[in-house]
Structures are given as C-alpha cells and as structure tokens.
Write an enzyme that holds these catalytic residues in place. Structure first.
Site, PDB file in Angstrom:
ATOM      1  CD  GLU A 236      33.370  24.468  74.077  1.00 54.07           C
ATOM      2  OE1 GLU A 236      32.855  23.588  73.483  1.00 54.07           O
ATOM      3  OE2 GLU A 236      33.465  25.500  74.026  1.00 54.07           O
TER       4      GLU A 236
ATOM      5  CG  HIS B 137      29.624  35.832  75.330  1.00 55.79           C
ATOM      6  ND1 HIS B 137      29.029  36.129  74.543  1.00 55.79           N
ATOM      7  CD2 HIS B 137      31.286  36.030  74.677  1.00 55.79           C
ATOM      8  CE1 HIS B 137      29.511  35.131  73.483  1.00 55.79           C
ATOM      9  NE2 HIS B 137      30.788  35.060  73.702  1.00 55.79           N
TER      10      HIS B 137
END
Lengths: 411, 337
Positions: free
Chosen positions: B60, B129
């Site tokens: 990322e 999530h």
C-alpha cells in the site's frame, strides 16, 4: 527436551570502534582503481552480480585516472566539478557558522560526501527529476541553482521561495530537477519510481533518480521502491549513499548481515553497482552508465555510493559521543576534493596556486551572497514571510474553514 | 441516464475520466486484468491498455508513494486500496507526503491524486474488512475526504475528485455497492436496480465537493450522517415517527458547515450518526462545530450514535453496527430532552 539447548542470545551489531578507540578500517576491502570492468549498458543484471561486492574506482593513489570507467570528462568539466565541490564545502562551512550564531535554527553538512551529488548531477539531462534526501544539495549547486535562494530558504526570510514553511535545507525546485525534500525518511525513494513510471507511461525520455541513506534503507519504502522499480522496469537510478552512519547508528544495524547494500538489488533482479563515493570520476561515470541504461528503457540500476559522513549528522548532533574523533581522517577512501585536486594537478590541469585562488574566490562569493541573504533577513530577525502565508497552499483554493482560521488569527 | 449499481457508477466515472484525459491512470491490487475484487475497474485495462490501468504489487505504501511521484510528474492517478482497513501501511505517504506536498513546496509540486477505498461494515467483515477510518484522514491538513451514499453521487463525486487539484480520500461504503441498506439485516436485500438513486446520468455529471445534500426534510431534529448511515437514519426517522431532517454530508473535508448550521438552527436539535468508533471520531468534530455555531439555538444536548470503542467484531455484527433501533432511540431521546 529444552535442557538440550543453550540459552539464546540477541545479536546486536557493534561498530569497529567507539570514542577513545583507534579507528580501524583494516577489514574494509578496497579494490584497486580500474580493477572493475565497465559492462555494456544493456548487460543482464545477473551477469554483473559481482559488481555489488566490489567498488568501481577510477582515481588511484597517485591521482591518475585508470581503467575502463576513466576518460569521460574533459579537464574543463573536472575543474568545474572541483569548483562545485569546493563551493558546497564553503557553503556548508558558512551555514554551519550561521547556525552557531543563531541566524538559523538548523543545518546539515555534506562534508566528505560532496562528490556524490556534485558528480551525479552532471550525468543527468535537463528535465530529469532527482528525489533527494537532505544531504544532496550538490545536485542544486552543480545545476547552478542560485545560492542566494538556498540561503534565503535556510534563513526563512521574506525571499524564501518556500515562504518560511519548511525547515532549513528542505529545498524544492522543479525547474532544477530537485523534488521537494521531506523530513520523512525513505518516502521519496518510491515516489521517484512512480515519477519514472509516469515518464514511461507518457512515452517520455526523462528519467528519475532516487536517493536514500544507508540507515533509511531499513525503511519499508526502500523495499516498496525496489519492488515497483523491478516490476515495472522503471527508468530510475536508485542511489544509496552509504556514509557509514545514520546519526549515531553504524551502518551494520541497517545492513542486517548482508555483505553490501548494493547486494540487496540482486533479489529484485536490479543491476546493482558499488562505487567509490569519494571519487568524482567514478561517481560520474557510474551515474552516466546508469542514466543511459534507464533512458534507453533497459531498466533501473541500484548504486551504492561508498563514502563517509565526515561531519556531524546535523547541527543538533555531536559525533564525538558515539564514534572515534579521528575516524574521518582514517577513512581509506580519503577526501573527494583532495583526490580530484590531486588528479587535476597530476595531469597538469591545476596547481596549488590556482586552487588557493579558487578557494579565495569561492569564499568571497559565498560570503557576498550570505551578506545579501542576511540583508533580507535571518530567522526571527529582519524581513520574514507573512504569517498570512501559512494558510496558503494547503489546498489550491483555500476552503472556508481555513479562511475563518486565518481571520481568527488576525491575518 | 442509465440504471446502475454503485459499483457500475464508480466504474463509469473511471471510464468517463480516462476517456476525457489520458493523464488519468488507474492501478492497485487486482485492479487491472481482473477488474478489482469489487469489479469497480472492470474492463478498463482492456479498453485503455495496461499502461493506463494495471495491477500493483501488494504494497500500500508503494501504491500511494508511486502515485504521488506520478502526480508530481503531471499524471492524475486514481488508485485503489483494496479495503480501507489496509490503508495503514500507506499512512506515512498519505499524511507526510500527499497531503503536504503543495504546501511544503509552495506549489512547486502538487498532488492531484484520488485514493479510493471500500469502507464500512454491515457485511460480516470482522476486524479488517469493516473499519471506517475517515477520522484519521479528516484530521490531516491538505486532504479532502469524500464518502458517497448512492450510485449517482458516487459517479459525480468521483469525477469531481479526479478533477480536483488536491489529494482526495474517496471512501466507498461497500455495504452500499449493490443496493441501499438501512440496517434491517433481517429483511430481504434491496438492489439499486429499479431504485431511483440507481439512475445515473451519462457522461460527465460532476457533483461538487464540499456540498452536503438534505435527503429528508424535517422540522424537529437534524441528523448528520454519511455513507450507509444515511439510510439507517432515514429508516429510523420513519420508524420512530420523528420529523427528522437527514443530511448526507457527502464531503467530510472540506465540510458544508452552512447546510448543517442552517438545519440545526431550524430544528434546534442534532443527532450525529456514524459507523466509526466514537472517541475522537468525526462525530466529535461535528458536535464541536455545531456547538460553536448553533449554541443558542440548541434545545437539547446533541447525541452521537456510533460504533462502540472496540475493534469491529464478527459474530456481534448487529450489536456493534448502529442500526435503526439505536438511532431511533436517540431521536426519541433528543426530542424528550
């Protein structure tokens, strides 16, 4: 059973010497100048793996330029290079003093590392973009960036191009191919790869250069940059300046048992070379080789510049607290200015007299520029950037909450 | 006008922007050939080629860092972080670099960048999530933070974000990708198909950043919400029988304070709803701003209905998620105070 095992112990690497010790670089292997061959630019990285464990050197002990990496620069270019390095050293000395005098809050020298950025800068083309750390001001000096502007930035005065927003030496110049310096280490290493990818995406012929110190190679962004550069074959030259020290931490703490920093490139299939960072000719030749490789779409190159941080880390640092006082003098690759000077004298293109004269001229120039900058202002004295300005440039257009805060602050 | 899910609307926004400007490049994990794990970039690589839309290594910080370099070069990267829960490795690049580049270089370098990331819970996503990390971005000077709640807004706000000259954090409530959700998890799922908010104008229908939308007019209490909580708030108002004015903030930074204060000055009451944890959540900022701007109009203490100050649980999804019952109770309470 557990009693079969000896208790484990933690390995914490230590430098060879500490304050009070006699500096010892006897286990530091230095190949002969000219010993490392110059491969073709389209070489398969796999074929030059040994170059990550050797050191490309051009200038020998006698000051002669030898081997396949020699001969790329004219005497005029070398004299120019010497002048750049002398200017950077003189600039450093003046600014160090200015900080001690309270004219600015902070400064970082390049002492002993002048060849790395000064020689590298001359291997690039206009439009290429460097992503420097805080210790590559030679890229600006050697690209004729005005010293006055640098000093105005250091003094955070009314003519500071960054309007007093940035800590001293965190320069920025798109025009001179010098990306805005950030205090956060390693971040720019992967940004440079993105810039290079953008050049490739756009079908451009410009290249990027990445810069990082030995200590910061331990940052995650070093790894990210290597993966991205390798995966996308980005036109980037990735420079590790191994000056042996990250503030007080010797390079062995960052290196993690690997023989060299350059060797890290192997795991990514990146052509990886070590160069004598105190040898102006070697740095320039390797930079030129790597830049050409990138510009021809042959992929990234990782260069480890082997040098020594002769000065303190910064004006806030006292190296005598963690390393031997005379370690810089014992550094086996010597001083980059002295070595280039000796070479120029050896080939009959320079003399002690001319050197002394150049030194005096440079000092006069730097001093004059310093006076000019100080006539505008120094930190907290003289003309300063407007406080109103700190609200500008957060966004292209100032949002209403910032307008309210600016008014609340009285500007 | 075409009927679209939020996923299709986001994909359409990419398509419109990439068609109009070849400086727009799209990348992220699984974004290229596969078209994204949520299909938001489906077909873009095929249409625009792999130098405009491509897969990235799972890194990322690398994705955001490379995009900053591209933006500095002059491209307009629109990148994806697969889940907002996984943005943290890139936090240094976002906060220290993207957000500050213009300011620290005095405009010498800029960062026109969009970082898209699916956000929010209500999907049994568990700890990693489901998170709603908007407050860690709204605290950062130099960023813009956008969160749409329906397909038309998703397209219009994404187009504005791509056109914006500054870095934008674009949070996509994944619970709303396929249809609206009011928190009644025990009822059949609804789809954006045949829903009026699923009608998305063709072409460039930009919706300006920094403008809230009053989705339900009311006289008694102002509800400040965004993302999935917009529908929860609407359902709660209906079920509690409270004449609530529900405002979908759409952009958290910069915030449309005028629309908020106009409403609170009218209603005299305010309930703030978000999925994110309470302490130092964006609701705290909203509460402070309303208190500062509407103090003499307030007839009751403001109430925050938020996720609890715990990591997002799995089995206890509906005890964590601030559903219509909890929001409805807050609406009744604020009317009684």
């Amino acid at each position: 059973m557990t009693q079969d095992y000896e208790p484990l112990s933690l390995n914490v690497p230590e430098p060879g010497c500490r304050p009070g010790d006699t500096p010892d670089f006897s286990d530091f292997e230095i190949p002969r100048a000219g010993a490392v061959p110059r491969p073709p630019i389209d070489v398969d990285p796999d074929k030059i793996r040994d170059m990550a464990f050797s050191i490309v050197r051009v200038l020998n002990k006698e000051g002669a330029a030898v081997g396949e990496w020699a001969g790329a620069l004219s005497a005029d270019e070398l004299r120019k290079g010497l002048r750049h390095m002398m200017t950077l050293r003189s600039f450093d000395a003046r600014m160090l003093t200015a900080q001690r005098q309270g004219k600015t809050s902070f400064y970082m020298q390049h002492l002993g590392e002048e060849a790395v950025s000064c020689a590298f800068a001359r291997a690039l083309e206009p439009g290429d973009m460097n992503f420097p750390t805080y210790r590559q001001a030679g890229l600006l000096i050697a690209n004729d960036y005005p010293m006055l502007t640098m000093m105005n930035q250091i003094y955070s005065n009314a003519d500071d191009p960054l309007h007093g927003r940035q800590l001293p030496i965190m320069y920025s110049s798109k025009e001179h191919g010098f990306f805005s310096i950030s205090g956060n280490l390693g971040t720019q290493f992967v940004q440079s790869v993105g810039w290079a990818m953008a050049s490739a995406i756009s079908g451009d012929t410009k290249i990027a250069t990445a810069w990082i110190g030995d200590g910061s190679t331990a940052e995650n962004d070093f790894h990210a940059a290597m993966v991205f550069a390798s995966t996308y074959k980005a036109p980037v030259v990735m420079n590790i300046v191994n000056n042996q020290w990250a503030i007080s931490t010797f390079q062995g703490i960052a290196r993690g048992g690997v023989g060299t920093f350059a060797a890290r490139g192997h795991g990514f299939g990146i052509a990886s070379i070590r160069v004598d960072g105190n040898d102006y000719l070697a740095v320039h030749a390797v930079a030129k080789w790597a830049a050409e490789r990138a510009r021809r779409g042959l992929g990234p190159t990782l260069i480890e510049h082997v040098t020594y941080r002769a000065g303190g880390h910064s004006t806030s640092d006292d190296p005598s607290a963690y390393r031997a006082g005379d370690e810089a003098a014992a550094w086996p690759l010597g001083d980059p200015l002295e070595r280039l000077k000796t070479h120029l004298i050896t080939i009959g293109e320079w003399s002690e007299e001319r050197h002394a004269q150049a030194e005096a001229e440079i000092l006069a120039e730097v001093t004059a520029v310093q006076k000019q900058a100080e006539s505008v202002g120094t930190l907290g004295d003289g003309k300063a950037p407007s406080p109103r300005d700190m609200f500008e440039g957060v966004y292209e257009t100032m949002p209403s909450h910032l307008i309210r805060q600016r008014q609340e602050a009285g500007y | 006008m075409a009927n679209m899910t939020m996923i299709e609307a986001i994909r359409d926004a990419h398509d419109v922007a990439m068609e109009a400007d070849d400086k727009v490049v799209v990348f992220g994990e699984d974004v290229g050939f596969f078209g994204g794990v949520f299909r938001c970039t489906a077909g873009l690589q095929e249409k625009y080629g792999s130098s405009r839309c491509f897969d990235a290594p799972i890194n990322e910080s690398g994705i955001v860092g490379a995009a900053i370099g591209m933006a500095a070069y002059g491209l307009k990267p629109v990148i994806e972080i697969q889940f907002a829960d996984y943005v943290y490795p890139a936090y240094d690049q976002i906060v220290s670099e993207a957000a500050r580049l213009r300011h620290r270089s005095n405009g010498d370098f800029t960062c026109p960048l969009v970082i898209r990331m699916p956000t929010g819970g209500g999907i049994f996503g568990g700890q990693t999530h489901s998170q709603s990390p908007e407050a860690i971005f709204t605290h950062v000077s130099g960023l813009k933070v956008v969160i749409p709640s329906n397909p038309a807004d998703a397209k219009g706000l994404l187009l504005s974000s791509i056109a914006d000259p500054d870095p934008v954090i674009f949070l996509e409530p994944k619970r709303l990708y396929n249809g609206p959700f009011d928190g009644h998890h025990d009822r059949p799922l609804t789809s954006w198909k045949k829903h009026e908010l699923g009608d998305v104008p063709a072409g460039d229908n930009s919706i300006p950043l920094g403008k809230a939308h009053v989705v339900r007019e009311g006289a008694d209490v102002t509800v400040l919400a965004y993302g999935t909580m917009v529908y929860v708030a609407e359902a709660a108002a209906e079920e509690a029988g409270v004449d609530a004015e529900v405002i979908d903030l759409r952009t958290l930074l910069p915030l449309d304070l005028d629309t908020i204060t106009d409403s609170v000055k009218k209603t005299g009451r305010c309930v703030i709803v978000h999925e994110a944890t309470r302490t130092c959540g964006f609701g705290a900022e909203l509460m402070s701003l309303v208190q500062e701007s509407c103090f003499y109009h307030l007839e009751a203490p403001m109430i925050r209905v938020t996720g609890w100050d715990t990591p997002y649980p799995h089995a206890q999804e509906w005890e964590y998620f601030p559903g219509p019952a909890r929001v409805g109770a807050a609406l009744k309470k604020v009317m009684e105070d």
